[in-house]
Design a protein around this motif. Structure first.
Motif, PDB file in Angstrom:
ATOM      1  N   PRO A   1      96.788 -23.380 -29.766  1.00 38.27           N
ATOM      2  CA  PRO A   1      98.054 -23.959 -30.222  1.00 38.27           C
ATOM      3  C   PRO A   1      99.077 -24.074 -29.088  1.00 38.27           C
ATOM      4  CG  PRO A   1      98.011 -21.630 -30.757  1.00 38.27           C
ATOM      5  CD  PRO A   1      96.711 -21.930 -30.058  1.00 38.27           C
ATOM      6  N   GLY A   2      98.666 -23.695 -27.877  1.00 39.67           N
ATOM      7  CA  GLY A   2      99.593 -23.737 -26.738  1.00 39.67           C
ATOM      8  C   GLY A   2      99.988 -22.354 -26.255  1.00 39.67           C
ATOM      9  N   TYR A   3      99.493 -21.318 -26.968  1.00 40.65           N
ATOM     10  CA  TYR A   3      99.820 -19.943 -26.558  1.00 40.65           C
ATOM     11  C   TYR A   3      98.906 -18.980 -27.308  1.00 40.65           C
ATOM     12  CZ  TYR A   3     102.217 -20.031 -31.065  1.00 40.65           C
ATOM     13  OH  TYR A   3     102.498 -20.160 -32.399  1.00 40.65           O
ATOM     14  N   LEU A   4      98.911 -17.727 -26.831  1.00 44.13           N
ATOM     15  CA  LEU A   4      98.219 -16.641 -27.521  1.00 44.13           C
ATOM     16  C   LEU A   4      99.215 -15.501 -27.656  1.00 44.13           C
ATOM     17  CD1 LEU A   4      95.412 -15.274 -28.437  1.00 44.13           C
ATOM     18  CD2 LEU A   4      95.489 -14.213 -26.179  1.00 44.13           C
ATOM     19  N   GLU A   5      99.353 -14.989 -28.866  1.00 42.93           N
ATOM     20  CA  GLU A   5     100.253 -13.861 -29.083  1.00 42.93           C
ATOM     21  C   GLU A   5      99.467 -12.561 -29.051  1.00 42.93           C
ATOM     22  OE1 GLU A   5     102.765 -14.068 -32.464  1.00 42.93           O
ATOM     23  OE2 GLU A   5     103.967 -15.734 -31.674  1.00 42.93           O
ATOM     24  N   PHE A   6      99.972 -11.610 -28.271  1.00 44.98           N
ATOM     25  CA  PHE A   6      99.327 -10.303 -28.208  1.00 44.98           C
ATOM     26  C   PHE A   6     100.374  -9.258 -27.853  1.00 44.98           C
ATOM     27  CE2 PHE A   6      97.312  -6.763 -26.055  1.00 44.98           C
ATOM     28  CZ  PHE A   6      96.263  -6.473 -26.916  1.00 44.98           C
ATOM     29  N   GLY A   7     100.421  -8.195 -28.660  1.00 45.46           N
ATOM     30  CA  GLY A   7     101.325  -7.090 -28.390  1.00 45.46           C
ATOM     31  C   GLY A   7     102.787  -7.500 -28.352  1.00 45.46           C
ATOM     32  N   GLY A   8     103.150  -8.473 -29.186  1.00 42.56           N
ATOM     33  CA  GLY A   8     104.532  -8.912 -29.239  1.00 42.56           C
ATOM     34  C   GLY A   8     104.927  -9.827 -28.085  1.00 42.56           C
ATOM     35  N   ARG A   9     103.933 -10.311 -27.331  1.00 36.86           N
ATOM     36  CA  ARG A   9     104.223 -11.187 -26.197  1.00 36.86           C
ATOM     37  C   ARG A   9     103.393 -12.455 -26.306  1.00 36.86           C
ATOM     38  NH1 ARG A   9     102.616  -9.929 -19.864  1.00 36.86           N
ATOM     39  NH2 ARG A   9     103.127 -12.013 -19.067  1.00 36.86           N
ATOM     40  N   ARG A  10     103.955 -13.557 -25.860  1.00 36.48           N
ATOM     41  CA  ARG A  10     103.231 -14.815 -25.847  1.00 36.48           C
ATOM     42  C   ARG A  10     102.686 -15.101 -24.456  1.00 36.48           C
ATOM     43  NH1 ARG A  10     105.793 -19.738 -29.487  1.00 36.48           N
ATOM     44  NH2 ARG A  10     105.403 -18.754 -31.523  1.00 36.48           N
ATOM     45  N   PHE A  11     101.377 -15.365 -24.407  1.00 37.75           N
ATOM     46  CA  PHE A  11     100.742 -15.808 -23.161  1.00 37.75           C
ATOM     47  C   PHE A  11     100.527 -17.315 -23.317  1.00 37.75           C
ATOM     48  CE2 PHE A  11      99.826 -11.347 -23.475  1.00 37.75           C
ATOM     49  CZ  PHE A  11      99.917 -10.880 -22.170  1.00 37.75           C
TER      50      PHE A  11
END
Length: 648
Positions: free
Chosen positions: A352-362
């Motif tokens: 979708p344009g990003y990956l969310e992990f641990g409250g952070r967007r990569f």
């Protein structure tokens, strides 16, 4: 008791024998003395006469001729030229200051040069010759010879000096020679006596340094007759030394020149490697420098210009530069996941344009995302989210293991200076280096060649060659020594699943040749030269959430040293790999726009054996490419000279 007649006769015979022995021994001694006296008075009369007239016989070392360095086709890279010079020997000169003052009236010498020569003569043993001035014109050299009787201890000599006819092209690879320093002598366990000759030159960096003993050879000797004022009367005996070995490199001088010219004003590097045997054909670093300046004694002004340049011309970026590899690292991540069995060739991920992990967007480089992507499409589009996902499944240790298998995080042993090991991090590395535990966020960053991962252009070329060939190809720089071809060890198979390697190759083909590939505009249309590759762009600064929200500042609006690095790796031809290439342009902004065009031009020059053929470029690009190629400051392939308009 009376002695019998028999006893008397025995005693008489004994005395007679002793007498004869004594007489014989005395005769032998007299004969030996006579022979010795004849040798001294007749055979050696001339030498003793010279000594009686206050003449001396000195033994001096003859510096060996340094071996030549050539490219793979025999073109001279490092050679020797005739050098007219003047030396002075303190023991023979007497008042050195007075003699130097007289000499300065014949040849141009500054007060600084006079003082330097005087200081050096006092530092060295009185019988060691010190070079006063070299690279004299024939006219000045002749003046010294004519006035030699009035210049005790001064001897005009014809020697050899190192010269690099291709100048800038091989400065970082071959390096240069310079006078032996105190530090050089201290590094030697048992220094060669020739190293103590004043201003004797040895390799300082590059192949000149790492192959010093091979190139140097062994000194000869000469016995000379000098008179009481130190003037050389004649040479009595001469024993020539052994010249150094000639070395032929794997490099192609024409390709190297093309690459250096193509890099132009960029701060960049290009490496071209033969996939079949590991030969390095090109190892260019820009900007470069003139090694001849160092041989002759570089001025403070010239040296300051080199060290003060923010593009670092003295650094060999091709082997010592360590950069985040960016998306060129994605093949490592993919192969690690495939070989570990955590994904298969049909695995897909939604981006979708990003990956969310641990409250952070990569974030992915495509803000809107790529939708659902599989392995080959993830390479073609350079989708970051696909690699964020699979990296979490495989883990950093497996990724690091695969990276090292492909040649990253390893110092490749070559005859060059400052070869970096790069960084192929894992859990143990972070604990040892930073005393911290490895985090999942570190793995996500590493999956796209960011974070702690660092690689040199040389390592990236090795990685590409191994993917293209499926073998653990090792780079090599030296092809021959004294005309003898060095053996090339057979490269071992990487031990990777063939279909996994083919998946990487197909993805790299799509990057360059598929309609949506990130390097589509840099394809080669000649079917015999089809290029496969991977673009990369690595950040050198952090982008904050606030900046992303308001709009990321474009590279063109940033200072040069804060722009992204541009990278590209590739190989050609696709169906029969011959050459692998890597390009890194420091702060070049984008791999597809800056690094990929350079890579295509250079690999076409390698495949074509000369100027890239225009027919290999897409039709709509040929006019622009033709103009660009015509403007490159290339050397004449026959003479090795630049055109008058390009000569500096």
């Amino acid at each position: 008791m009376r002695r019998t007649q028999k006893d008397t006769e025995e005693s008489s015979r004994s005395i007679t024998r002793r007498g004869l022995l004594l007489t014989g021994a005395m005769g032998a001694m007299v004969a030996a003395l006579g022979i010795r006296m004849r040798y001294l008075q007749i055979d050696q009369a001339e030498e003793f006469r010279l000594l009686a007239e206050e003449n001396r016989v000195n033994v001096r070392l003859i510096p060996p001729t340094r071996g030549l360095i050539q490219d793979r086709n025999g073109k001279l890279i490092a050679g020797n030229e005739q050098n007219y010079r003047v030396v002075i020997t303190r023991e023979d000169a007497g008042d050195v200051a007075l003699v130097l003052n007289r000499l300065s009236g014949l040849i141009p010498m500054t007060a600084e040069e006079l003082q330097s020569t005087l200081d050096e003569s006092m530092r060295n043993s009185p019988f060691v010759p010190v070079i006063v001035k070299d690279r004299l014109s024939w006219q000045d050299f002749s003046k010294v010879g004519i006035n030699a009787p009035a210049l005790p201890g001064v001897v005009p000599e014809v020697g050899l000096s190192r010269i690099y006819p291709l100048g800038y092209d091989f400065a970082h690879i071959v390096g240069y020679v310079g006078a032996v320093s105190k530090k050089d002598l201290e590094e030697q366990v048992n220094p060669d006596p020739v190293l103590r000759l004043p201003k004797f030159q040895i390799g300082k960096i590059g192949s000149e340094r790492w192959m010093e003993e091979t190139l140097r050879g062994h000194a000869g000797t000469r016995r000379i007759e000098v008179n009481s004022v130190g003037r050389v009367m004649r040479e009595l005996e001469r024993k020539e030394g052994t010249p150094g070995s000639d070395i032929r490199l794997t490099m192609d001088a024409d390709l190297q020149n093309f690459a250096q010219a193509r890099l132009g004003e960029e701060s960049a590097a290009v490496v071209v490697m033969d996939v079949t045997n590991g030969d390095l054909l090109c190892c260019a670093s820009a900007p470069s420098f003139n090694p001849n300046l160092f041989v002759r004694g570089i001025s403070h002004t010239d040296y300051a210009m080199l060290t003060g340049n923010d593009h670092r011309p003295l650094a060999n970026k091709a082997v010592s530069g360590a950069y985040p590899p960016g998306s060129t690292f994605k093949m490592v991540t993919a192969l690690a996941a495939l070989e570990a069995g955590v994904i298969d060739m049909g695995y897909t991920v939604h981006c979708p344009g990003y990956l969310e992990f641990g409250g952070r967007r990569f974030h992915c480089h495509s803000r809107g995302g790529h939708g659902r992507v599989g392995l080959t499409k993830s390479l073609e589009k350079s989708c970051d989210v696909f690699y964020y996902d699979i990296a979490q499944k495989v883990g950093i240790d497996k990724m690091a293991e695969m990276g090292r298998r492909l040649g990253l995080g390893i110092r490749h042993d070559l005859e060059m200076s400052a070869i970096t090991e790069g960084i192929m991090p894992d859990r143990a590395w972070k604990q040892a280096r930073h005393a911290q535990d490895w985090r999942i966020g570190d793995t996500i960053n590493a999956s796209i060649g960011q974070g702690y991962v660092l690689a040199s252009p040389l390592q990236l070329a090795v990685m590409t060659a191994r993917i293209a060939s499926g073998k653990a190809v090792r780079p090599r720089l030296v092809r021959m020594i004294d005309g003898k071809e060095l053996p090339v060890p057979e490269a071992e198979p990487l031990g990777l699943e063939p279909r996994h390697l083919q998946g990487m190759r197909q993805g790299m083909w799509d990057v360059v040749n598929a309609p949506g590939g990130t390097a589509r505009s840099n394809r080669i249309v000649d079917p015999t030269m089809v290029l496969a590759g991977k673009t990369g762009t690595s950040q050198v600064r952090n982008i904050t959430a606030a900046e992303r929200a308001s709009g990321v500042i474009s590279n063109s609006q940033l200072p040069w040293n804060r722009r992204d690095h541009a990278l590209y790796v590739g190989y050609a031809p696709y169906d029969n790999p011959r050459y692998a290439i890597s390009v890194v342009v420091e702060h070049g902004s984008g791999g597809s726009t800056t690094a990929a065009p350079i890579a295509r031009d250079v690999i076409l020059a390698a495949l074509g054996g000369g100027r890239p053929p225009l027919a290999a470029y897409p039709q709509d690009q040929r006019g622009r490419i033709s103009t660009m190629l015509e403007e490159l400051p290339l050397r004449d392939p026959e003479t090795g000279m630049l055109s008058d308009s390009d000569r500096v």
